[in-house]
Design a protein around this motif. Structure first.
Motif, PDB file in Angstrom:
ATOM      1  N   ASN A   1       0.852  -1.190   0.000  1.00 45.84           N
ATOM      2  CA  ASN A   1       0.000   0.000   0.000  1.00 45.84           C
ATOM      3  C   ASN A   1       0.888   1.241   0.000  1.00 45.84           C
ATOM      4  O   ASN A   1       1.175   1.801   1.064  1.00 45.84           O
ATOM      5  CB  ASN A   1      -0.927   0.002   1.218  1.00 45.84           C
ATOM      6  CG  ASN A   1      -1.810   1.243   1.273  1.00 45.84           C
ATOM      7  OD1 ASN A   1      -1.905   2.003   0.311  1.00 45.84           O
ATOM      8  ND2 ASN A   1      -2.458   1.473   2.416  1.00 45.84           N
ATOM      9  N   PRO A   2       1.341   1.683  -1.174  1.00 50.93           N
ATOM     10  CA  PRO A   2       2.267   2.833  -1.238  1.00 50.93           C
ATOM     11  C   PRO A   2       1.701   4.105  -0.611  1.00 50.93           C
ATOM     12  O   PRO A   2       2.472   4.980  -0.198  1.00 50.93           O
ATOM     13  CB  PRO A   2       2.495   3.013  -2.740  1.00 50.93           C
ATOM     14  CG  PRO A   2       2.215   1.672  -3.324  1.00 50.93           C
ATOM     15  CD  PRO A   2       1.098   1.110  -2.508  1.00 50.93           C
ATOM     16  N   ARG A   3       0.380   4.219  -0.512  1.00 51.66           N
ATOM     17  CA  ARG A   3      -0.247   5.414   0.050  1.00 51.66           C
ATOM     18  C   ARG A   3      -0.575   5.238   1.543  1.00 51.66           C
ATOM     19  O   ARG A   3      -1.428   5.943   2.080  1.00 51.66           O
ATOM     20  CB  ARG A   3      -1.517   5.765  -0.729  1.00 51.66           C
ATOM     21  CG  ARG A   3      -1.242   6.137  -2.175  1.00 51.66           C
ATOM     22  CD  ARG A   3      -2.494   6.619  -2.883  1.00 51.66           C
ATOM     23  NE  ARG A   3      -2.237   6.948  -4.274  1.00 51.66           N
ATOM     24  CZ  ARG A   3      -1.742   8.122  -4.681  1.00 51.66           C
ATOM     25  NH1 ARG A   3      -1.480   9.073  -3.794  1.00 51.66           N
ATOM     26  NH2 ARG A   3      -1.518   8.339  -5.958  1.00 51.66           N
ATOM     27  N   ALA A   4       0.108   4.356   2.174  1.00 51.18           N
ATOM     28  CA  ALA A   4      -0.170   4.063   3.580  1.00 51.18           C
ATOM     29  C   ALA A   4       0.013   5.300   4.454  1.00 51.18           C
ATOM     30  O   ALA A   4       0.841   6.180   4.181  1.00 51.18           O
ATOM     31  CB  ALA A   4       0.742   2.950   4.077  1.00 51.18           C
TER      32      ALA A   4
ATOM     33  N   GLN B   1      18.414   0.680  -1.241  1.00 49.72           N
ATOM     34  CA  GLN B   1      18.507  -0.521  -2.073  1.00 49.72           C
ATOM     35  C   GLN B   1      17.360  -0.604  -3.082  1.00 49.72           C
ATOM     36  O   GLN B   1      17.300  -1.537  -3.886  1.00 49.72           O
ATOM     37  CB  GLN B   1      18.502  -1.766  -1.186  1.00 49.72           C
ATOM     38  CG  GLN B   1      19.719  -1.907  -0.297  1.00 49.72           C
ATOM     39  CD  GLN B   1      19.540  -2.985   0.769  1.00 49.72           C
ATOM     40  OE1 GLN B   1      18.739  -3.899   0.617  1.00 49.72           O
ATOM     41  NE2 GLN B   1      20.289  -2.863   1.854  1.00 49.72           N
ATOM     42  N   GLY B   2      16.459   0.382  -3.034  1.00 46.42           N
ATOM     43  CA  GLY B   2      15.348   0.396  -3.964  1.00 46.42           C
ATOM     44  C   GLY B   2      14.225  -0.561  -3.599  1.00 46.42           C
ATOM     45  O   GLY B   2      13.371  -0.879  -4.439  1.00 46.42           O
ATOM     46  N   LEU B   3      14.177  -0.985  -2.340  1.00 43.38           N
ATOM     47  CA  LEU B   3      13.198  -1.981  -1.923  1.00 43.38           C
ATOM     48  C   LEU B   3      11.941  -1.369  -1.311  1.00 43.38           C
ATOM     49  O   LEU B   3      10.948  -2.076  -1.112  1.00 43.38           O
ATOM     50  CB  LEU B   3      13.842  -2.949  -0.915  1.00 43.38           C
ATOM     51  CG  LEU B   3      15.014  -3.761  -1.460  1.00 43.38           C
ATOM     52  CD1 LEU B   3      15.646  -4.605  -0.360  1.00 43.38           C
ATOM     53  CD2 LEU B   3      14.552  -4.651  -2.614  1.00 43.38           C
ATOM     54  N   VAL B   4      11.988  -0.079  -1.017  1.00 44.50           N
ATOM     55  CA  VAL B   4      10.818   0.568  -0.428  1.00 44.50           C
ATOM     56  C   VAL B   4      10.814   2.042  -0.811  1.00 44.50           C
ATOM     57  O   VAL B   4      11.880   2.654  -0.995  1.00 44.50           O
ATOM     58  CB  VAL B   4      10.807   0.411   1.118  1.00 44.50           C
ATOM     59  CG1 VAL B   4      11.952   1.192   1.754  1.00 44.50           C
ATOM     60  CG2 VAL B   4       9.475   0.830   1.708  1.00 44.50           C
ATOM     61  N   SER B   5       9.622   2.596  -0.960  1.00 40.24           N
ATOM     62  CA  SER B   5       9.467   4.021  -1.267  1.00 40.24           C
ATOM     63  C   SER B   5       8.428   4.629  -0.325  1.00 40.24           C
ATOM     64  O   SER B   5       7.428   3.984   0.004  1.00 40.24           O
ATOM     65  CB  SER B   5       9.028   4.218  -2.716  1.00 40.24           C
ATOM     66  OG  SER B   5       8.699   5.584  -2.957  1.00 40.24           O
ATOM     67  N   PHE B   6       8.703   5.848   0.088  1.00 39.13           N
ATOM     68  CA  PHE B   6       7.780   6.612   0.928  1.00 39.13           C
ATOM     69  C   PHE B   6       7.111   7.739   0.136  1.00 39.13           C
ATOM     70  O   PHE B   6       6.442   8.590   0.715  1.00 39.13           O
ATOM     71  CB  PHE B   6       8.536   7.234   2.104  1.00 39.13           C
ATOM     72  CG  PHE B   6       9.124   6.261   3.072  1.00 39.13           C
ATOM     73  CD1 PHE B   6       8.516   6.017   4.294  1.00 39.13           C
ATOM     74  CD2 PHE B   6      10.297   5.579   2.778  1.00 39.13           C
ATOM     75  CE1 PHE B   6       9.056   5.126   5.196  1.00 39.13           C
ATOM     76  CE2 PHE B   6      10.855   4.679   3.672  1.00 39.13           C
ATOM     77  CZ  PHE B   6      10.221   4.452   4.886  1.00 39.13           C
ATOM     78  N   ALA B   7       7.288   7.756  -1.184  1.00 37.72           N
ATOM     79  CA  ALA B   7       6.914   8.908  -2.000  1.00 37.72           C
ATOM     80  C   ALA B   7       5.433   9.254  -1.908  1.00 37.72           C
ATOM     81  O   ALA B   7       5.058  10.431  -1.987  1.00 37.72           O
ATOM     82  CB  ALA B   7       7.306   8.668  -3.455  1.00 37.72           C
ATOM     83  N   LYS B   8       4.575   8.259  -1.747  1.00 35.65           N
ATOM     84  CA  LYS B   8       3.137   8.501  -1.713  1.00 35.65           C
ATOM     85  C   LYS B   8       2.559   8.362  -0.306  1.00 35.65           C
ATOM     86  O   LYS B   8       1.341   8.498  -0.114  1.00 35.65           O
ATOM     87  CB  LYS B   8       2.426   7.533  -2.662  1.00 35.65           C
ATOM     88  CG  LYS B   8       2.850   7.700  -4.119  1.00 35.65           C
ATOM     89  CD  LYS B   8       2.151   6.677  -5.017  1.00 35.65           C
ATOM     90  CE  LYS B   8       2.594   6.822  -6.463  1.00 35.65           C
ATOM     91  NZ  LYS B   8       1.956   5.805  -7.340  1.00 35.65           N
ATOM     92  N   ALA B   9       3.407   8.108   0.687  1.00 39.68           N
ATOM     93  CA  ALA B   9       2.943   7.858   2.054  1.00 39.68           C
ATOM     94  C   ALA B   9       2.737   9.159   2.821  1.00 39.68           C
ATOM     95  O   ALA B   9       3.254  10.217   2.454  1.00 39.68           O
ATOM     96  CB  ALA B   9       3.942   6.980   2.794  1.00 39.68           C
ATOM     97  N   GLN B  10       1.963   9.065   3.879  1.00 42.35           N
ATOM     98  CA  GLN B  10       1.811  10.152   4.847  1.00 42.35           C
ATOM     99  C   GLN B  10       2.228   9.631   6.223  1.00 42.35           C
ATOM    100  O   GLN B  10       2.167   8.428   6.485  1.00 42.35           O
ATOM    101  CB  GLN B  10       0.359  10.610   4.946  1.00 42.35           C
ATOM    102  CG  GLN B  10      -0.217  11.317   3.768  1.00 42.35           C
ATOM    103  CD  GLN B  10      -1.582  11.881   4.104  1.00 42.35           C
ATOM    104  OE1 GLN B  10      -1.722  12.807   4.905  1.00 42.35           O
ATOM    105  NE2 GLN B  10      -2.622  11.314   3.497  1.00 42.35           N
TER     106      GLN B  10
END
Length: 243
Positions: free
Chosen positions: A28-31, A54-63
């Motif tokens: 859920n990238p928007r978590a 390492q490119g394994l996780v992104s926070f770009a869309k999270a709050q």
């Protein structure tokens, strides 16, 4: 339901904690993340930064919404929780700082600021994962033991033992603020999932009381027993009294 995970060393603690958060963001990238400060999650945040690199996780869309903040400390104060979050996590990943929320400890009207924080939480929607530590007196966030507990974000006077426990981060206990702003118990319990983290033998007794003792506002953490989805991450010392 309580799901207790015991690990044998700090590396495992950090990997498991970061893995739970990363897994949520991958699915859920928007978590919406409820975040905590203090010494316990530092290694977890550090491992999350490594996963991001390492490119394994992104926070770009999270709050994110933090649990609490000291009253009277500016955002750039060395011990403010805003600065803690920036230095330990936010500045090193791809989260939009506009999507990170920490209570305003320097608001001219703290009570009004607390109400506004509650409104922002409600407008954002349900927190997907709420990180928690536990104080030696059973506080979660800065919800201190009391005859009655506040449901929503509010200003609280810190207990002497809480200030004493946090004095290690300051030059002396005299520098530790006397008040803080914290999410209330109801806000915490509305989260879809809670990750309670504890390390060290000094937390063993209070953790056992919180998870197996009677429900009481004199130990706010006991109210976690009413939540349907709590993961408890402990090292062997902290979990020594848990089956």
């Amino acid at each position: 339901m309580l799901n207790i995970i015991k690990v044998s060393n700090d590396q495992q603690f950090n990997e498991v904690g970061a893995g739970i958060i990363a897994g949520l963001l991958q699915s859920n990238p928007r978590a919406i993340l409820g975040l905590a400060t203090g010494s316990t999650p530092v290694g977890v945040y550090s491992h999350l930064i490594e996963l991001y690199k390492q490119g394994l996780v992104s926070f770009a869309k999270a709050q994110s919404f933090n649990l609490d903040e000291y009253i009277g400390l500016a955002a750039d104060h060395p011990e403010s929780y805003r600065r803690f979050m920036n230095e330990k996590l936010f500045n090193h990943v791809d989260i939009d700082l506009m999507n990170t929320h920490v209570p305003d400890g320097t608001a001219a009207d703290p009570e009004k600021a607390a109400q506004e924080y509650t409104r922002m939480l409600e407008d954002a929607g349900q927190v997907d994962l709420q990180l928690l530590g536990i104080g030696h007196n059973g506080h979660i966030g800065f919800n201190e033991p009391a005859d009655e507990l506040q449901a929503n974000t509010h200003v609280v006077e810190l207990k002497k033992d809480t200030r004493a426990a946090n004095a290690r981060f300051f030059n002396s206990i005299d520098e530790v603020p006397t008040h803080a702003m914290t999410m209330g118990i109801a806000s915490i319990l509305k989260s879809r999932q809670i990750l309670l983290m504890a390390r060290g033998a000094s937390k063993a007794d209070i953790l056992a009381r919180a998870l197996t003792g009677p429900l009481t506002t004199q130990c706010p953490a006991t109210l976690l027993q009413t939540h349907p989805n709590v993961v408890v991450l402990v090292d062997e010392a902290a979990g020594g009294r848990l089956s």
